[in-house]
Design an enzyme around this catalytic site. Structure first.
Site, PDB file in Angstrom:
ATOM      1  N   HIS A 124       0.872  -1.168   0.000  1.00  0.00           N
ATOM      2  CA  HIS A 124       0.000   0.000   0.000  1.00  0.00           C
ATOM      3  C   HIS A 124       0.918   1.230   0.000  1.00  0.00           C
ATOM      4  O   HIS A 124       2.023   1.173   0.540  1.00  0.00           O
ATOM      5  CB  HIS A 124      -0.828  -0.059   1.279  1.00  0.00           C
ATOM      6  CG  HIS A 124      -1.911   0.961   1.391  1.00  0.00           C
ATOM      7  ND1 HIS A 124      -1.668   2.253   1.784  1.00  0.00           N
ATOM      8  CD2 HIS A 124      -3.243   0.871   1.184  1.00  0.00           C
ATOM      9  CE1 HIS A 124      -2.818   2.915   1.820  1.00  0.00           C
ATOM     10  NE2 HIS A 124      -3.788   2.107   1.456  1.00  0.00           N
ATOM     11  N   ASP A 201       3.106  -4.464   8.075  1.00  0.00           N
ATOM     12  CA  ASP A 201       1.886  -3.688   7.909  1.00  0.00           C
ATOM     13  C   ASP A 201       0.711  -4.643   8.126  1.00  0.00           C
ATOM     14  O   ASP A 201       0.410  -5.479   7.271  1.00  0.00           O
ATOM     15  CB  ASP A 201       1.868  -3.085   6.508  1.00  0.00           C
ATOM     16  CG  ASP A 201       0.563  -2.354   6.203  1.00  0.00           C
ATOM     17  OD1 ASP A 201      -0.362  -2.399   7.043  1.00  0.00           O
ATOM     18  OD2 ASP A 201       0.477  -1.753   5.119  1.00  0.00           O
ATOM     19  N   GLN A 204      -4.489  -5.079   7.133  1.00  0.00           N
ATOM     20  CA  GLN A 204      -5.492  -6.021   6.628  1.00  0.00           C
ATOM     21  C   GLN A 204      -5.471  -7.360   7.350  1.00  0.00           C
ATOM     22  O   GLN A 204      -6.324  -8.212   7.084  1.00  0.00           O
ATOM     23  CB  GLN A 204      -5.295  -6.266   5.122  1.00  0.00           C
ATOM     24  CG  GLN A 204      -5.495  -5.036   4.258  1.00  0.00           C
ATOM     25  CD  GLN A 204      -6.883  -4.433   4.397  1.00  0.00           C
ATOM     26  OE1 GLN A 204      -7.831  -5.083   4.848  1.00  0.00           O
ATOM     27  NE2 GLN A 204      -7.013  -3.175   4.032  1.00  0.00           N
ATOM     28  N   LYS A 227     -10.529  -0.340  10.352  1.00  0.00           N
ATOM     29  CA  LYS A 227     -10.699  -1.502   9.485  1.00  0.00           C
ATOM     30  C   LYS A 227     -11.130  -2.736  10.282  1.00  0.00           C
ATOM     31  O   LYS A 227     -11.317  -3.804   9.729  1.00  0.00           O
ATOM     32  CB  LYS A 227      -9.406  -1.796   8.730  1.00  0.00           C
ATOM     33  CG  LYS A 227      -9.034  -0.695   7.725  1.00  0.00           C
ATOM     34  CD  LYS A 227      -7.837  -1.095   6.912  1.00  0.00           C
ATOM     35  CE  LYS A 227      -7.185   0.086   6.227  1.00  0.00           C
ATOM     36  NZ  LYS A 227      -7.874   0.489   4.999  1.00  0.00           N
ATOM     37  N   CYS A 366      -4.772   2.403  -3.744  1.00  0.00           N
ATOM     38  CA  CYS A 366      -3.528   2.852  -3.112  1.00  0.00           C
ATOM     39  C   CYS A 366      -2.382   1.871  -3.329  1.00  0.00           C
ATOM     40  O   CYS A 366      -1.541   1.681  -2.452  1.00  0.00           O
ATOM     41  CB  CYS A 366      -3.716   3.103  -1.619  1.00  0.00           C
ATOM     42  SG  CYS A 366      -4.785   4.483  -1.273  1.00  0.00           S
TER      43      CYS A 366
HETATM   44  C1  LIG Z   1      -2.412  -2.954   3.465  1.00  0.00           C
HETATM   45  C2  LIG Z   1      -2.747  -1.582   3.968  1.00  0.00           C
HETATM   46  N1  LIG Z   1      -1.811  -0.873   4.594  1.00  0.00           N
HETATM   47  C3  LIG Z   1      -2.049   0.354   5.086  1.00  0.00           C
HETATM   48  C4  LIG Z   1      -3.276   0.946   4.945  1.00  0.00           C
HETATM   49  C5  LIG Z   1      -3.458   2.326   5.477  1.00  0.00           C
HETATM   50  O1  LIG Z   1      -4.382   2.374   6.479  1.00  0.00           O
HETATM   51  P1  LIG Z   1      -4.773   3.787   7.112  1.00  0.00           P
HETATM   52  O2  LIG Z   1      -5.275   4.608   5.978  1.00  0.00           O
HETATM   53  O3  LIG Z   1      -5.829   3.464   8.102  1.00  0.00           O
HETATM   54  O4  LIG Z   1      -3.540   4.349   7.707  1.00  0.00           O
HETATM   55  C6  LIG Z   1      -4.284   0.249   4.288  1.00  0.00           C
HETATM   56  C7  LIG Z   1      -5.607   0.884   4.096  1.00  0.00           C
HETATM   57  O5  LIG Z   1      -6.213   0.846   3.059  1.00  0.00           O
HETATM   58  C8  LIG Z   1      -4.014  -1.041   3.797  1.00  0.00           C
HETATM   59  O6  LIG Z   1      -4.963  -1.744   3.163  1.00  0.00           O
END
Ligand SMILES: Cc1ncc(COP(=O)(O)O)c(C=O)c1O
Lengths: 408, 132
Positions: A124, A201, A204, A227, A366
């Protein structure tokens, strides 16, 4: 145990709304953000109505109650991800801020020109850009574990990259585009053997299956409440206590200090050292309730349910003409399916589905580099959570057939 | 939205009347919306009085971006080049006859952005088009 989806659906007030008169909501965008159960929403309302006060400093009754509630949420999170202590749980705004925190504190202090960070092609943007910013500032090298045609990380190349002695490996536990669940434990062990630290990270993963950061032996692990049926505006950085202790503070201000003189300060103890200013107190309390809710249902049960729905969807989507799933054969996958529908633009797919009350995502989610790699500017994405059922999948399939008819 | 969308798609997306390229041309310009990969090129011919005599678009994208490009081309033929200067977001929305959310708005305005940036230079177009 099978989930009682009808009961679960009634726990989430928004799922009872009609998108337009006569059209019920079919929410298939939980990967972007999950819906919230009534008990999470109510806990925040209740807090504002009965306990609201600033935390940690006040001596009055409300301040003590608010502080206890805030810290009890931290305790729940520590237990939920199997951290050794609450000192390892830092509240941030979201997963993105957690990654930036590590880049700007640990990264700035411990990395030097020429040092290597290994990322992957399926990240992401939030696990790419903070490292790009740091690399530019400090002249670091970035390298990437490739994604195979099958949608999995190429672990043979990972082994070769590790021979270059990276200082940090940062990767997503589960892809928000392909649904791929990466073998985190094995990858972390290999990185440690090569002398690197690891940031995972977990945006998910924590919402969808049971995660044990201590067993994984992750150095840093990040995720967002929104999430995982919690509120927006709050997330977590898990870090091993020893590492957090060596890191300089991130933002400066109130709460993160022990003592302030005119020209200097002494930082507070962990985890408060990284929590400057008044935090998202109500959101932390809502986050704690979200964890209560998920724990009562059971993460194993949620993961099994999503697996069944995803397999069912992959099967049913074969009935939709011109539909091509983006990497259908990923072995370990969560409840995320990205796809193309012939030549119909994903924006049009999403707009027509919206007409039937079906919420899917259209775009690059993203993850522009991943789409670029596969030569796709954009895809449509359906994602599942504990409140989705087989009927939601059937409605998606019917909706997609309508799209086909319209564009035939 | 259903009927409208259906019509838009049938009339202008599947069978655009003004799709193609002009060679030679008096003006040509292209640009894309990196977020969704939509790509649009506009070619124009004008007569000695600077009246637009021919206008076509090419490229690819969603139904909204393609249909609004087709409608825009149709609307500028026969007009003095100068008049394009006065065309705004509202002009395109009127041509489409619908309200759009912020994401779809970008799709709809891509062709106007390309047209204006081609004629006046990317530095001289309105803020609301630059954001696309
Ligand atoms: C794999 C992954 N990492 C990071 C994020 C970023 O999350 P946040 O926008 O809550 O910081 C997302 C959100 O879409 C994600 O799917």
């Amino acid at each position: 145990m099978n989930l009682d989806i009808n009961k679960i659906k009634t726990d989430f007030p928004i799922l009872n709304r009609e998108v337009r008169p006569g059209t019920r909501l079919v929410y298939l965008d939980s990967t972007a953000t999950a819906q919230k159960p009534g008990i999470v929403i109510d806990s925040m309302k209740q807090y504002y109505e009965t306990n609201n006060a600033n935390i940690h400093r006040g001596i009055h009754q409300l301040a003590e109650e608010a502080t206890a509630m805030y810290e009890s949420a931290r305790q729940k999170i520590a237990i939920f991800i199997h951290a050794r202590s609450t000192k390892e749980i830092v509240f941030t705004r979201n997963a993105t801020e957690s990654i930036n925190l590590v880049a700007q504190t640990w990264g700035r202090k411990f990395l030097q020109a020429g040092d290597l960070i290994i990322l992957t092609e399926m990240e992401h943007h939030s696990n790419l850009v903070p490292w790009q910013m740091l690399a530019e500032e400090k002249n670091l090298e970035l390298d990437f574990i490739p994604v195979t045609e099958n949608g999995e990380l190429d672990l043979d190349t990972y082994d070769l990259l590790l021979e270059k002695k990276p200082k940090l490996v940062a990767f997503t536990h589960m892809s928000n585009v392909l649904g791929t669940i990466n073998p985190a434990k094995e990858m972390i062990e290999k990185a440690h053997n090569a002398g690197a630290l690891v940031l995972v990270d977990g945006a998910q993963s924590v919402p969808h299956f049971s995660v044990d950061v201590t067993d994984l032996n992750a150095d840093f692990y990040v995720f967002s409440a929104h999430k995982m049926v919690g509120p927006t505006g709050i997330g977590v950085l898990y870090g091993k206590e020893k590492l957090l202790a060596e890191m300089p503070p991130f933002l400066g201000g109130g709460d993160m200090i022990k003592k302030v003189l005119l020209r200097s300060f002494k930082p507070n103890d962990l985890p408060h050292k990284f929590e400057a200013g008044t935090p998202a107190i109500a959101e932390a309390i809502g986050f704690g309730k979200a964890i209560d809710y998920l724990s009562a249902i059971g993460m194993e049960n949620i993961a099994n349910h999503e697996k069944k729905i995803t397999q069912y969807a992959l099967q049913k989507l074969k009935d939709v003409e011109n539909l091509k799933v983006f990497c259908p054969n990923v072995t370990e996958r969560g409840g995320v399916i990205s796809f193309e529908l012939g030549f119909v633009h994903p924006h049009d797919v999403a707009q027509v589905l919206d007409h039937y009350g079906i919420a899917v995502r259209a775009g690059h989610h993203c993850a522009m580099p991943l789409h670029e790699k596969f030569g796709l500017p954009a895809t449509s994405r359906a994602s599942f959570y504990l409140y989705n059922d087989y009927e939601d999948v059937d409605l998606l399939v019917i909706g997609l057939q309508h799209v086909n008819e319209m564009f035939a | 939205m259903d009927d409208f969308y259906r019509e838009l798609i049938v009339e202008h997306y599947k069978n655009p009347a003004y799709k193609g390229t002009l060679d030679p041309n008096d003006f040509t310009y292209e640009d894309e919306n990196p977020l969704c990969g939509d790509h649009i090129r506009v070619d124009l011919r004008v007569d000695e009085k600077q009246i637009i005599t021919e206008a076509v678009f090419s490229g690819h994208g969603c139904a909204i971006s393609q249909a609004s490009a087709d409608l825009l081309m149709e609307s500028i033929i026969g007009k003095p080049l100068d008049e394009v200067k006065n065309m705004t977001k509202e002009t395109v929305l009127e041509l489409l006859g619908i309200q759009l959310g912020p994401v779809r708005l970008k799709c709809a305005l891509l062709s106007l952005k390309v047209l204006k940036a081609g004629l006046y230079g990317i530095g001289n177009i309105e803020e609301e088009l630059l954001e696309i």
